[in-house]
Design a protein around this motif. Structure first.
Motif, PDB file in Angstrom:
ATOM      1  N   ASP A  17       0.850  -1.192   0.000  1.00 45.04           N
ATOM      2  CA  ASP A  17       0.000   0.000   0.000  1.00 45.04           C
ATOM      3  C   ASP A  17       0.885   1.242   0.000  1.00 45.04           C
ATOM      4  OD1 ASP A  17      -0.459   1.604   2.907  1.00 45.04           O
ATOM      5  OD2 ASP A  17       0.608  -0.302   3.018  1.00 45.04           O
ATOM      6  N   PRO A  18       0.361   2.398  -0.441  1.00 42.70           N
ATOM      7  CA  PRO A  18       1.182   3.602  -0.575  1.00 42.70           C
ATOM      8  C   PRO A  18       1.400   4.377   0.715  1.00 42.70           C
ATOM      9  CG  PRO A  18      -1.038   4.039  -1.360  1.00 42.70           C
ATOM     10  CD  PRO A  18      -0.995   2.566  -1.024  1.00 42.70           C
ATOM     11  N   VAL A  19       0.641   4.100   1.759  1.00 46.57           N
ATOM     12  CA  VAL A  19       0.695   4.906   2.981  1.00 46.57           C
ATOM     13  C   VAL A  19       1.596   4.278   4.038  1.00 46.57           C
ATOM     14  CG1 VAL A  19      -0.668   5.938   4.847  1.00 46.57           C
ATOM     15  CG2 VAL A  19      -1.591   5.847   2.514  1.00 46.57           C
ATOM     16  N   TYR A  20       1.499   2.978   4.216  1.00 43.19           N
ATOM     17  CA  TYR A  20       2.236   2.284   5.284  1.00 43.19           C
ATOM     18  C   TYR A  20       3.346   1.394   4.711  1.00 43.19           C
ATOM     19  CZ  TYR A  20      -1.704   3.788   8.145  1.00 43.19           C
ATOM     20  OH  TYR A  20      -2.642   4.543   8.783  1.00 43.19           O
ATOM     21  N   GLY A  21       2.947   0.285   4.108  1.00 40.39           N
ATOM     22  CA  GLY A  21       3.918  -0.683   3.630  1.00 40.39           C
ATOM     23  C   GLY A  21       4.873  -0.141   2.592  1.00 40.39           C
ATOM     24  N   GLY A  22       4.379   0.693   1.699  1.00 42.22           N
ATOM     25  CA  GLY A  22       5.236   1.240   0.650  1.00 42.22           C
ATOM     26  C   GLY A  22       6.380   2.061   1.202  1.00 42.22           C
ATOM     27  N   LYS A  23       6.081   2.913   2.183  1.00 37.74           N
ATOM     28  CA  LYS A  23       7.132   3.747   2.777  1.00 37.74           C
ATOM     29  C   LYS A  23       8.081   2.917   3.634  1.00 37.74           C
ATOM     30  CE  LYS A  23       4.983   8.318   2.720  1.00 37.74           C
ATOM     31  NZ  LYS A  23       4.556   9.500   3.523  1.00 37.74           N
ATOM     32  N   ALA A  24       7.541   1.973   4.413  1.00 37.35           N
ATOM     33  CA  ALA A  24       8.402   1.147   5.254  1.00 37.35           C
ATOM     34  C   ALA A  24       9.310   0.268   4.404  1.00 37.35           C
ATOM     35  CB  ALA A  24       7.558   0.298   6.196  1.00 37.35           C
ATOM     36  N   PHE A  25       8.782  -0.279   3.307  1.00 39.27           N
ATOM     37  CA  PHE A  25       9.620  -1.110   2.449  1.00 39.27           C
ATOM     38  C   PHE A  25      10.678  -0.261   1.756  1.00 39.27           C
ATOM     39  CE2 PHE A  25      10.965  -4.398  -0.370  1.00 39.27           C
ATOM     40  CZ  PHE A  25      10.551  -5.576   0.217  1.00 39.27           C
ATOM     41  N   ALA A  26      10.360   0.987   1.467  1.00 37.88           N
ATOM     42  CA  ALA A  26      11.367   1.895   0.918  1.00 37.88           C
ATOM     43  C   ALA A  26      12.511   2.057   1.917  1.00 37.88           C
ATOM     44  CB  ALA A  26      10.738   3.250   0.604  1.00 37.88           C
ATOM     45  N   GLY A  27      12.185   2.079   3.204  1.00 33.23           N
ATOM     46  CA  GLY A  27      13.217   2.145   4.228  1.00 33.23           C
ATOM     47  C   GLY A  27      14.079   0.896   4.241  1.00 33.23           C
ATOM     48  N   LEU A  28      13.458  -0.267   4.074  1.00 33.71           N
ATOM     49  CA  LEU A  28      14.203  -1.524   4.009  1.00 33.71           C
ATOM     50  C   LEU A  28      15.165  -1.511   2.822  1.00 33.71           C
ATOM     51  CD1 LEU A  28      12.846  -5.110   4.449  1.00 33.71           C
ATOM     52  CD2 LEU A  28      14.024  -4.507   2.332  1.00 33.71           C
ATOM     53  N   ILE A  29      14.672  -1.072   1.660  1.00 32.59           N
ATOM     54  CA  ILE A  29      15.521  -1.024   0.468  1.00 32.59           C
ATOM     55  C   ILE A  29      16.695  -0.078   0.680  1.00 32.59           C
ATOM     56  CG2 ILE A  29      15.602  -0.271  -1.942  1.00 32.59           C
ATOM     57  CD1 ILE A  29      12.714  -1.325  -2.213  1.00 32.59           C
ATOM     58  N   ALA A  30      16.426   1.093   1.244  1.00 35.63           N
ATOM     59  CA  ALA A  30      17.494   2.071   1.472  1.00 35.63           C
ATOM     60  C   ALA A  30      18.552   1.516   2.416  1.00 35.63           C
ATOM     61  CB  ALA A  30      16.900   3.365   2.035  1.00 35.63           C
ATOM     62  N   ALA A  31      18.117   0.826   3.467  1.00 35.24           N
ATOM     63  CA  ALA A  31      19.069   0.273   4.436  1.00 35.24           C
ATOM     64  C   ALA A  31      19.945  -0.807   3.799  1.00 35.24           C
ATOM     65  CB  ALA A  31      18.321  -0.291   5.641  1.00 35.24           C
ATOM     66  N   ILE A  32      19.352  -1.635   2.943  1.00 40.86           N
ATOM     67  CA  ILE A  32      20.126  -2.665   2.252  1.00 40.86           C
ATOM     68  C   ILE A  32      21.166  -2.019   1.342  1.00 40.86           C
ATOM     69  CG2 ILE A  32      20.007  -4.463   0.490  1.00 40.86           C
ATOM     70  CD1 ILE A  32      17.338  -5.328   1.701  1.00 40.86           C
ATOM     71  N   ARG A  33      20.747  -1.014   0.587  1.00 39.89           N
ATOM     72  CA  ARG A  33      21.670  -0.347  -0.335  1.00 39.89           C
ATOM     73  C   ARG A  33      22.807   0.354   0.395  1.00 39.89           C
ATOM     74  NH1 ARG A  33      16.929   2.062  -4.332  1.00 39.89           N
ATOM     75  NH2 ARG A  33      16.824   0.237  -5.731  1.00 39.89           N
ATOM     76  N   GLU A  34      22.508   0.827   1.600  1.00 36.94           N
ATOM     77  CA  GLU A  34      23.524   1.515   2.403  1.00 36.94           C
ATOM     78  C   GLU A  34      24.396   0.547   3.186  1.00 36.94           C
ATOM     79  OE1 GLU A  34      21.105   4.002   4.814  1.00 36.94           O
ATOM     80  OE2 GLU A  34      20.454   5.265   3.137  1.00 36.94           O
ATOM     81  N   GLY A  35      24.075  -0.752   3.144  1.00 41.36           N
ATOM     82  CA  GLY A  35      24.842  -1.734   3.889  1.00 41.36           C
ATOM     83  C   GLY A  35      24.654  -1.638   5.388  1.00 41.36           C
ATOM     84  N   ALA A  36      23.465  -1.189   5.816  1.00 45.26           N
ATOM     85  CA  ALA A  36      23.220  -0.959   7.242  1.00 45.26           C
ATOM     86  C   ALA A  36      23.040  -2.252   8.023  1.00 45.26           C
ATOM     87  CB  ALA A  36      21.983  -0.070   7.418  1.00 45.26           C
ATOM     88  N   TRP A  37      22.662  -3.356   7.350  1.00 44.25           N
ATOM     89  CA  TRP A  37      22.404  -4.614   8.031  1.00 44.25           C
ATOM     90  C   TRP A  37      23.373  -5.680   7.536  1.00 44.25           C
ATOM     91  CZ3 TRP A  37      16.753  -3.550   6.451  1.00 44.25           C
ATOM     92  CH2 TRP A  37      16.185  -2.641   7.360  1.00 44.25           C
ATOM     93  N   ARG A  38      23.777  -6.567   8.441  1.00 48.15           N
ATOM     94  CA  ARG A  38      24.713  -7.633   8.084  1.00 48.15           C
ATOM     95  C   ARG A  38      24.103  -8.518   6.997  1.00 48.15           C
ATOM     96  NH1 ARG A  38      25.494  -9.245  13.588  1.00 48.15           N
ATOM     97  NH2 ARG A  38      25.109 -11.388  12.910  1.00 48.15           N
TER      98      ARG A  38
END
Length: 339
Positions: A292-313
């Protein structure tokens, strides 16, 4: 923990655990040199009302309403509230009248937002809708309406936005237990469990459930999509503490147990962001799944950003809880068409 909650009234709306699935094509699509395994818990796959995380909370809220002899369920939310839609559906299943106090808290007034999505479904499920401006105290209006019904010798049960009371959060305390059991079945342990944070109930319930089970609530991380970070963290912490008190009064949270992250809120609640558009399209086009565009979409965008930044092992699997909200995509059709 299940034994501790058995005595609480509960109206069953789920048909068993929701599945956990790995997103291998998304992992490939992200194109990172090393990508952690990404899994989703499909809390969008529930039979009542189109599915979504609020049904876990509504099992306890509707259960208490019925136990108290109520004939009407009243709740609040924004015009396109997923909780309101699922409250209407759950009330219909339980044989209760449903009244919704919906406020115009999002700066959208196009035809799709006003009439499509959850708004259409609220009507189909037979809810009586009371619309109010965005600056109105919707919960106060709900309690006033309950008093009016009481004068007519009716009895209403009132709950606030998102169903995120400590009682409602017990639904996600049980979900924490469900996730831990699925981890055992899958033979893995998720390093991070990612959820969107609106009214804070999903995160608070999961944290309380993890803590009561002796697990690590700090591996749950939410992205705020509603409140500024300090407020979101404070609300989540307090709600988690009050929920834990219902399960294990002697237990307490410590520093690091509640992890709330910002960076994906954008200009505010319900306001689309470029990162959200990318996340929704990427998951849809790689896995055939709809955020969804309000909740899941924004939270998943955070997951993608963290992966790209190498924030998680990279070796630690990630679990994203898909909380539903599919009707919101239809309400935001003009936004997707123009982006």
């Amino acid at each position: 923990m299940l034994i501790q909650l058995e005595k609480r009234p509960r109206f069953i709306l789920l048909e068993g655990p929701t599945p956990i699935q790995r997103l291998t094509r998304l992992e490939q699509a992200l194109g990172c040199s090393v990508c952690p395994p990404i899994y989703v818990k499909r809390d969008d796959l529930m039979g009542v009302g189109g599915g979504g995380n609020k049904l876990r909370k509504l099992e306890f809220l509707i259960g208490e309403a019925l136990d108290q002899g109520c004939d009407t369920f009243i709740t609040t939310g924004a015009r396109q509230s997923n909780h309101a839609r699922l409250s209407a559906a759950a009330a219909a299943r339980a044989g209760l009248f449903c009244e919704l106090i919906l406020t115009d808290t999002v700066a959208r007034d196009d035809e799709a937002y006003r009439r499509n999505g959850n708004v259409l479904l609220d009507d189909l499920f037979g809810a009586t809708v009371h619309r109010r401006p965005g600056d109105v105290d919707a919960l106060a209006v709900a309690h006033d309406r309950a008093e009016q019904l009481s004068a007519q010798e009716r009895r209403a049960y009132v709950v606030g936005s998102g169903g995120s009371s400590p009682l409602g959060c017990l639904g996600y305390a049980l979900c924490a237990e469900e996730i831990m059991a699925q981890e055992q079945d899958l033979g893995l342990r998720f390093g991070r469990i990612i959820v969107p944070n609106g009214s804070s109930g999903t995160h608070a319930g999961l944290a309380a459930g993890m803590k009561a089970a002796g697990d690590e609530p700090g591996r749950i991380e939410s992205f705020t999509v509603l409140a500024p970070i300090r407020k979101a963290r404070a609300i989540t912490t307090e709600l988690a503490m009050r929920t834990l008190a219902l399960i294990d009064p002697a237990n307490v949270f410590i520093d690091g147990d509640i992890v709330v992250t910002d960076g994906q809120l954008g200009e505010g609640y319900g306001v689309p962001t470029e990162a959200m558009f990318e996340a929704v399209r990427l998951v849809a086009r790689s896995e055939g799944l709809l955020l969804d565009p309000v909740y899941g979409g924004k939270a998943f965008a955070g997951l993608i950003a963290a992966i790209r930044e190498g924030a998680w092992r990279n070796e630690e699997p990630l679990l994203f809880v898909m909380t539903g909200g599919l009707p919101g995509l239809f309400a935001y059709e003009p936004a997707f068409r123009c982006n």
